[in-house]
Design a protein around this motif. Structure first.
Motif, short mmCIF file in Angstrom:
data_model
loop_
_atom_site.label_atom_id
_atom_site.label_comp_id
_atom_site.label_asym_id
_atom_site.label_seq_id
_atom_site.Cartn_x
_atom_site.Cartn_y
_atom_site.Cartn_z
N SER A 259 0.83 -1.22 0.00
CA SER A 259 0.00 0.00 0.00
C SER A 259 0.86 1.27 0.00
CB SER A 259 -0.96 0.00 1.19
OG SER A 259 -0.25 -0.25 2.37
N ASN B 120 -11.07 -2.16 4.52
CA ASN B 120 -10.14 -2.18 3.38
C ASN B 120 -10.24 -3.50 2.62
OD1 ASN B 120 -9.06 0.39 3.68
ND2 ASN B 120 -7.59 -0.27 5.21
N SER B 121 -10.33 -4.60 3.36
CA SER B 121 -10.42 -5.91 2.70
C SER B 121 -11.70 -5.99 1.87
CB SER B 121 -10.43 -7.04 3.74
OG SER B 121 -9.33 -6.93 4.60
N ALA C 177 -11.52 -4.02 -1.25
CA ALA C 177 -10.71 -4.76 -2.23
C ALA C 177 -11.56 -5.84 -2.91
CB ALA C 177 -9.51 -5.37 -1.54
N ILE D 20 -6.50 -1.98 -6.05
CA ILE D 20 -6.83 -3.30 -6.61
C ILE D 20 -7.36 -3.14 -8.04
CG2 ILE D 20 -8.26 -5.39 -6.30
CD1 ILE D 20 -6.01 -4.86 -4.12
N PHE E 79 -7.73 1.94 -1.27
CA PHE E 79 -7.26 0.55 -1.37
C PHE E 79 -8.03 -0.17 -2.48
CE2 PHE E 79 -6.40 -3.78 0.43
CZ PHE E 79 -5.02 -3.70 0.35
N GLY E 80 -9.32 0.13 -2.56
CA GLY E 80 -10.13 -0.44 -3.64
C GLY E 80 -9.59 -0.02 -5.01
N ALA F 35 -10.71 -8.33 -5.70
CA ALA F 35 -9.85 -9.27 -4.96
C ALA F 35 -10.69 -10.52 -4.67
CB ALA F 35 -9.38 -8.65 -3.66
N VAL G 150 -5.69 -9.95 -0.60
CA VAL G 150 -5.33 -8.77 0.22
C VAL G 150 -5.05 -9.21 1.65
CG1 VAL G 150 -6.47 -6.98 -1.14
CG2 VAL G 150 -7.79 -8.25 0.57
N SER H 24 -13.59 -4.49 -5.50
CA SER H 24 -12.83 -4.14 -6.70
C SER H 24 -12.27 -5.35 -7.43
CB SER H 24 -11.66 -3.22 -6.33
OG SER H 24 -12.13 -1.99 -5.92
#
Ligand code: KIV
Ligand code: ZN
Length: 516
Positions: A144, A213-214, A217, A184, A180-181, A222, A201, A220
């Motif tokens: 990151s 955040n996960s 992701a 990814i 964060f998205g 992940a 992630v 997006s």
């Protein structure tokens, strides 16, 4: 069918890096077995080069645990990779997880290497790992904070070298969900061979954003999330498995993905990890905290009793817990109170219920949680039909190691308030002498018993006395969180029983005594 999100559990590796949470080999195997029951997809068993214990744990897990892929961590060095490969040998399904930092700060100060060297080392490490396993994960550590341009370059190169999963690590927990998205999404857009690997992630919780955040992701693209039971992990921990899995399940309408986790094993797994690591779960922790399915507010309890979904988005049973709990406390209302009494088998008349409710509220003001045993004691006390010739209004106690125990008692009787103060051998003795002075009854205490009706320091105490006046012996009971008050109530209750049994009125000489 929606896309599956692979759940990679790193409780035994990153989770164990949590200060104070070290686990023995046996405990690690026990947790791994439970993780297999939970049906996680990947169990990261440890970091074999780190210690002989870590090596042994990974080896035993690889030998004994079937179902999930077993992963082992390695730095991008020959020693680490060979050690990981050796520990994983007995596994039916294995993964070597190689990592190397790619952020400017880590490359310059920690590794003292330039971008080209890092790129070369990453490719070389993945190539070596591929000689020992088909399933290879590569993590650009501190991704990151890595220049997106360089991150894209590294990810493309390691996929070309044979990495089957690329794990974007928010190592220091600095990411923000939207950003964060986008990171990814950027990989999907700028890495030409990205479709040949799973994007994973690994988010830390330094800003309390690891779950968000996960999930950003996942939104997006992940398709693997690394997480831990109870959110254990380095510093503030990792994204918590139970939060990720239940968010994906509960908001399937939004994420349009699923996991294969057996959610009914979540609570059991959380308890096991907490017990074996000694890391207590905070009561308000989402999903598995003690309060996650407990309701105290009267408005909420009323809503829940009418339709559970008014205040609950998940069922406790979904995570393998018992049904939601209505905690009776000072914020509770009549609806929850009377429902609980019904469940306990009491059918009170309206006035009895009102009196019991008033008693309950008084108790709830003194005591955080009112348990079923407290309610039983209250109801039993309220439903006795003995007329109250005397009613306790007030008790004041002074006592201590250097003080003569002194008690002041105030009783209501025949429309009047009567008060007496007495000293005694102890506060209970002083209390009973003061009551005797008011009532004028010349009885004797033949037995006195005290027990905690409920658990905890603020437990409700129940006092039972046997009280004899001439040939008549009665039993009196009283409850309170204050044992002197409970003692006084029990004694007054006994006095009232004597008066009642002898024909509604105190004897002549006693009537004289009670006139102030
Ligand atoms: O936080 C981190 O970067 C890690 C890597 C080894 C994935 O734990
Ligand atoms: Zn980590």
């Amino acid at each position: 069918m929606s896309d599956k999100v692979i759940i990679f559990d790193t409780t035994l590796r990153d989770g164990e890096q949590c200060p104070g949470a070290s686990l023995g080999v046996k405990e690690k195997v026990e947790i791994a077995r439970q993780l297999a029951r939970l049906k996680v997809d990947v169990i990261e068993g440890g970091f074999p080069i780190a210690s002989p214990g870590d090596f042994e744990a990974v080896q035993l897990i690889a030998e004994q645990v079937r179902g999930p892929v077993i992963a082992a961590l390695a730095r991008s060095t020959e020693q680490d990779i060979l050690r990981a490969a050796q520990a994983l040998k007995p596994a039916k399904r294995k993964r070597i997880h190689v990592f190397l930092a790619t952020s400017p700060i880590h490359m310059q100060y920690k590794l003292r290497k330039a971008e080209e060297e890092i790129l070369r080392q990453a490719v070389w490490a993945v190539g070596l790992a591929r000689k020992h396993a088909d399933d290879i994960e590569f993590s650009p550590e501190d991704a990151s904070r890595t220049e997106p341009r360089f991150l894209h370059q590294v990810v493309e190169a390691v996929i070309k070298a044979g990495a089957t999963t690329v794990n974007i690590a928010d190592t220091v927990g600095i990411a923000i969900p939207e950003q964060f998205g986008q990171l990814i999404a950027g990989l999907k857009m700028h890495v030409p061979n990205i479709a040949r690997a799973v994007i994973s992630v690994h988010c830390h919780n330094d800003l309390g954003l690891s779950t968000s955040n996960s999930l950003a992701a996942v939104k997006s693209g992940a398709r693997q999330v690394e997480c831990t039971i109870n959110g254990l992990g380095e510093r503030a921990g990792n994204a918590s498995l139970e939060e990720i899995v239940m968010a994906i399940k509960t908001r399937a309408d939004f994420f349009h993905v699923h996991t294969d986790v057996e959610t009914t094993q979540i609570y059991k797994t959380s308890k096991l990890v907490s017990a074996l690591t000694g890391m207590v779960v905070q009561p308000n922790k989402a999903i598995v905290g003690d309060n996650a399915f407990a309701h105290e507010s009267g408005i909420h309890q009323d809503g829940i009793l009418k339709l559970r979904e008014t205040y609950e988005i998940m069922k406790a049973e979904e995570i393998g817990w018992q049904a939601s709990r209505l905690v009776l406390g000072k914020h509770s209302g009549r609806h929850a109170f009377s429902e609980r009494l019904k469940k306990l088998g009491f059918a009170l008349k309206k006035e009895e219920l009102e009196r019991a409710f008033t008693q309950f509220k008084t108790l709830a003001d003194k005591k955080k949680e009112v348990f079923d045993e407290d309610l039983i004691a209250i109801v039993e006390e309220e439903t006795t039909t003995i007329p109250e010739a005397f009613r306790l209004e007030y008790v004041h106690t002074t006592s201590g190691s250097e003080t003569v125990p002194t008690v002041t008692i105030r009783l209501a009787h025949a429309g009047k308030t009567l008060e007496q103060t007495s000293t005694g051998d102890g506060p209970v003795d002083a209390c009973y002498k003061a009551i005797d002075r008011i009532t004028g009854l010349k009885g004797e205490l033949s037995d006195y018993g005290l027990r905690a009706v409920t658990s905890g320091k603020d437990a409700l105490g129940e006092v039972t006395v046997k009280y004899r006046v001439k040939e008549l012996e009665v039993t009196g009971r009283g409850t309170s969180t204050d044992i002197i008050e409970a003692s006084a109530k029990a004694y007054v209750n006994a006095v009232n029983r004597v008066i009642y049994r002898r024909g509604a009125k105190p004897a002549k000489e006693e009537r004289a005594a009670i006139t102030p």
